[in-house]
Design a protein around this motif. Structure first.
Motif, PDB file in Angstrom:
ATOM      1  N   ARG A  60       0.836  -1.183   0.096  1.00 12.07           N
ATOM      2  CA  ARG A  60       0.043   0.007  -0.174  1.00 12.07           C
ATOM      3  C   ARG A  60       0.768   1.217  -0.021  1.00 12.07           C
ATOM      4  N   SER A  61       0.401   2.177  -0.844  1.00 11.42           N
ATOM      5  CA  SER A  61       1.066   3.553  -0.610  1.00 11.42           C
ATOM      6  C   SER A  61       0.607   4.293   0.247  1.00 11.42           C
ATOM      7  N   PRO A  62       1.240   5.275   1.024  1.00  7.31           N
ATOM      8  CA  PRO A  62       0.940   6.195   2.205  1.00  7.31           C
ATOM      9  C   PRO A  62      -0.305   6.948   1.546  1.00  7.31           C
ATOM     10  N   LEU A  63      -1.198   7.202   2.180  1.00  6.74           N
ATOM     11  CA  LEU A  63      -2.553   7.876   1.824  1.00  6.74           C
ATOM     12  C   LEU A  63      -2.816   9.297   2.500  1.00  6.74           C
ATOM     13  N   ASP A  64      -3.026  10.205   2.052  1.00  4.47           N
ATOM     14  CA  ASP A  64      -3.280  11.412   2.494  1.00  4.47           C
ATOM     15  C   ASP A  64      -4.774  11.884   2.010  1.00  4.47           C
ATOM     16  N   ILE A  65      -5.556  12.086   3.034  1.00  3.21           N
ATOM     17  CA  ILE A  65      -7.014  12.377   2.705  1.00  3.21           C
ATOM     18  C   ILE A  65      -7.435  13.575   3.412  1.00  3.21           C
ATOM     19  N   PHE A  66      -8.123  14.532   2.834  1.00  5.78           N
ATOM     20  CA  PHE A  66      -8.507  15.636   3.251  1.00  5.78           C
ATOM     21  C   PHE A  66     -10.002  15.926   2.989  1.00  5.78           C
ATOM     22  N   PHE A  67     -10.469  16.124   4.267  1.00  6.73           N
ATOM     23  CA  PHE A  67     -12.073  16.501   4.041  1.00  6.73           C
ATOM     24  C   PHE A  67     -12.364  17.872   4.229  1.00  6.73           C
ATOM     25  N   VAL A  68     -13.296  18.248   3.086  1.00  6.99           N
ATOM     26  CA  VAL A  68     -13.992  19.356   3.280  1.00  6.99           C
ATOM     27  C   VAL A  68     -15.459  19.372   3.488  1.00  6.99           C
ATOM     28  N   LEU A  69     -15.845  19.833   4.822  1.00  5.87           N
ATOM     29  CA  LEU A  69     -17.443  19.655   5.082  1.00  5.87           C
ATOM     30  C   LEU A  69     -18.133  20.968   4.809  1.00  5.87           C
ATOM     31  N   ASP A  70     -19.471  20.871   4.063  1.00  5.06           N
ATOM     32  CA  ASP A  70     -20.304  21.791   3.899  1.00  5.06           C
ATOM     33  C   ASP A  70     -20.760  22.232   5.122  1.00  5.06           C
ATOM     34  N   ALA A  73     -25.578  27.441   5.526  1.00  7.25           N
ATOM     35  CA  ALA A  73     -27.051  27.724   6.348  1.00  7.25           C
ATOM     36  C   ALA A  73     -28.148  26.807   5.863  1.00  7.25           C
ATOM     37  N   SER A  74     -27.552  25.970   4.876  1.00  7.05           N
ATOM     38  CA  SER A  74     -29.033  25.057   4.508  1.00  7.05           C
ATOM     39  C   SER A  74     -28.916  23.601   5.166  1.00  7.05           C
ATOM     40  N   ILE A  75     -27.852  23.461   6.060  1.00  8.49           N
ATOM     41  CA  ILE A  75     -27.681  22.349   6.751  1.00  8.49           C
ATOM     42  C   ILE A  75     -28.314  22.666   8.257  1.00  8.49           C
ATOM     43  N   VAL A 109      -8.904  17.868   8.057  1.00 10.44           N
ATOM     44  CA  VAL A 109     -10.242  18.538   7.837  1.00 10.44           C
ATOM     45  C   VAL A 109     -10.630  19.869   7.867  1.00 10.44           C
ATOM     46  N   ALA A 110     -11.439  20.493   7.012  1.00 13.54           N
ATOM     47  CA  ALA A 110     -12.054  21.816   6.960  1.00 13.54           C
ATOM     48  C   ALA A 110     -13.325  21.856   6.784  1.00 13.54           C
ATOM     49  N   GLN A 111     -13.782  23.075   7.301  1.00 15.25           N
ATOM     50  CA  GLN A 111     -15.200  23.083   6.932  1.00 15.25           C
ATOM     51  C   GLN A 111     -15.416  24.473   6.002  1.00 15.25           C
ATOM     52  N   PHE A 112     -16.506  24.460   5.159  1.00 19.18           N
ATOM     53  CA  PHE A 112     -16.553  25.469   4.279  1.00 19.18           C
ATOM     54  C   PHE A 112     -18.027  26.044   4.203  1.00 19.18           C
ATOM     55  N   SER A 113     -18.151  27.465   4.111  1.00 16.14           N
ATOM     56  CA  SER A 113     -19.376  28.046   3.645  1.00 16.14           C
ATOM     57  C   SER A 113     -19.174  29.362   3.037  1.00 16.14           C
ATOM     58  N   THR A 114     -19.325  30.305   3.630  1.00 18.03           N
ATOM     59  CA  THR A 114     -18.823  31.631   2.937  1.00 18.03           C
ATOM     60  C   THR A 114     -17.580  31.604   2.946  1.00 18.03           C
ATOM     61  N   SER A 115     -16.662  31.061   3.745  1.00 16.12           N
ATOM     62  CA  SER A 115     -15.282  31.104   3.831  1.00 16.12           C
ATOM     63  C   SER A 115     -14.919  29.643   4.371  1.00 16.12           C
ATOM     64  N   ILE A 168     -11.920  14.893  -0.076  1.00 19.52           N
ATOM     65  CA  ILE A 168     -13.313  14.441  -0.029  1.00 19.52           C
ATOM     66  C   ILE A 168     -14.111  15.569   0.171  1.00 19.52           C
ATOM     67  N   ILE A 169     -14.872  15.974  -0.692  1.00 14.75           N
ATOM     68  CA  ILE A 169     -16.086  17.048  -0.584  1.00 14.75           C
ATOM     69  C   ILE A 169     -17.405  16.534  -0.248  1.00 14.75           C
ATOM     70  N   ILE A 170     -17.961  16.995   0.968  1.00 16.67           N
ATOM     71  CA  ILE A 170     -19.329  16.533   1.258  1.00 16.67           C
ATOM     72  C   ILE A 170     -20.109  17.877   1.323  1.00 16.67           C
ATOM     73  N   THR A 171     -21.335  17.579   0.576  1.00 18.18           N
ATOM     74  CA  THR A 171     -22.184  18.892   0.505  1.00 18.18           C
ATOM     75  C   THR A 171     -23.467  18.451   0.009  1.00 18.18           C
ATOM     76  N   ASP A 172     -24.502  19.442   0.457  1.00 18.73           N
ATOM     77  CA  ASP A 172     -25.977  19.297   0.163  1.00 18.73           C
ATOM     78  C   ASP A 172     -26.490  20.276  -1.022  1.00 18.73           C
ATOM     79  N   GLY A 173     -25.437  20.855  -1.575  1.00 21.63           N
ATOM     80  CA  GLY A 173     -26.006  21.997  -2.383  1.00 21.63           C
ATOM     81  C   GLY A 173     -24.920  22.269  -3.568  1.00 21.63           C
ATOM     82  N   GLU A 174     -25.054  23.425  -4.297  1.00 19.93           N
ATOM     83  CA  GLU A 174     -24.338  23.791  -5.422  1.00 19.93           C
ATOM     84  C   GLU A 174     -23.401  25.017  -5.017  1.00 19.93           C
TER      85      GLU A 174
END
Length: 233
Positions: A60-70, A73-75, A109-115, A168-174
């Motif tokens: 297995r290769s080393p694996l780097d995962i970065f999550f960005v969570l929506d 306000a719609s959530i 991990v990061a979260q995103f909305s307006t910023s 990996i981006i998780i979102t409920d919108g556009e």
């Protein structure tokens, strides 16, 4: 022959070098187990647009995962809690996929909305990552995806090029910033960062836009293991 057909398929993906094939297989191996795990994390279940393959490999290769969570306000608060719980389950799924070699997995991990707000940078301390996710407070606001993906690029772009990189981006919108997306997506491609999109919701148009962002021009009937959807968090 089957071998020739497989070589042509890899060629179409643009992964000519053997090293990239090996890293791609490693990432798909983790992804296959991941998707089966997060099916339970997203009620009433994850719906794949195609079948994800689980590859049995010995190195297995080393694996780097970065999550960005929506965190827009719609959530609502219940959805935000469920989104964080699902992210923790995904971190566990990657660790499980690597088994005794889980020290090869780094996550952030990061979260995103307006910023976009960095919650924790890439680290091999997955327990710390999960603690940071559970402690996240929701920012609310709009859905600026390009800035979120730029955060992925800044976190993953400086990593060892021999590692497999996944955003990996998780979102409920556009996206609130669609004009900015093409250049950002090209940056991810240039830096060999694979983008996976998970859409949560029932809007077919929004889901289709995320799938196009992740899978490019692939038709809905074509294989694209980098996109998945769920009807609720």
């Amino acid at each position: 022959s089957d071998a020739a057909a497989e070589s042509q398929a890899w060629a179409k993906l643009g992964w000519w070098r053997l090293g990239w094939m090996r890293r791609a297989l490693a990432l798909l191996a983790a992804l296959g187990i991941l998707l089966s795990t997060v099916a339970a994390a997203f009620a009433p279940g994850l719906v794949l647009r195609c079948s994800a393959s689980i590859w049995d490999i010995t190195t297995r290769s080393p694996l780097d995962i970065f999550f960005v969570l929506d965190s827009s306000a719609s959530i609502d608060s219940a959805g935000w809690s469920a989104e964080k719980d699902a992210t923790v389950r995904m971190v566990d799924a990657f660790a499980t996929a690597y088994g005794s070699q889980s020290s090869l997995v780094s996550a952030g991990v990061a979260q995103f909305s307006t910023s976009t707000r960095l919650e924790i940078g890439l680290t091999k301390d997955l327990a710390q990552v999960k603690s940071a996710v559970r402690a996240m407070s929701q920012d609310s606001g709009a859905t600026y995806m390009a800035t979120a993906l730029k955060m992925c690029a800044s976190q993953l772009g400086t990593r060892d090029e021999e590692d497999a990189h996944a955003c990996i981006i998780i979102t409920d919108g556009e996206a609130s910033d669609p004009a900015e997306l093409p250049a950002t997506l090209q940056q991810l491609k240039t830096e060999n960062i694979k983008l996976m999109g998970i859409y949560v919701g029932s809007d077919a148009s929004s889901a289709g836009k995320l799938r196009e962002m992740v899978c490019g021009d692939a038709s809905p009937s074509e294989a694209c293991p980098w996109f998945a959807s769920a009807t609720d968090f």
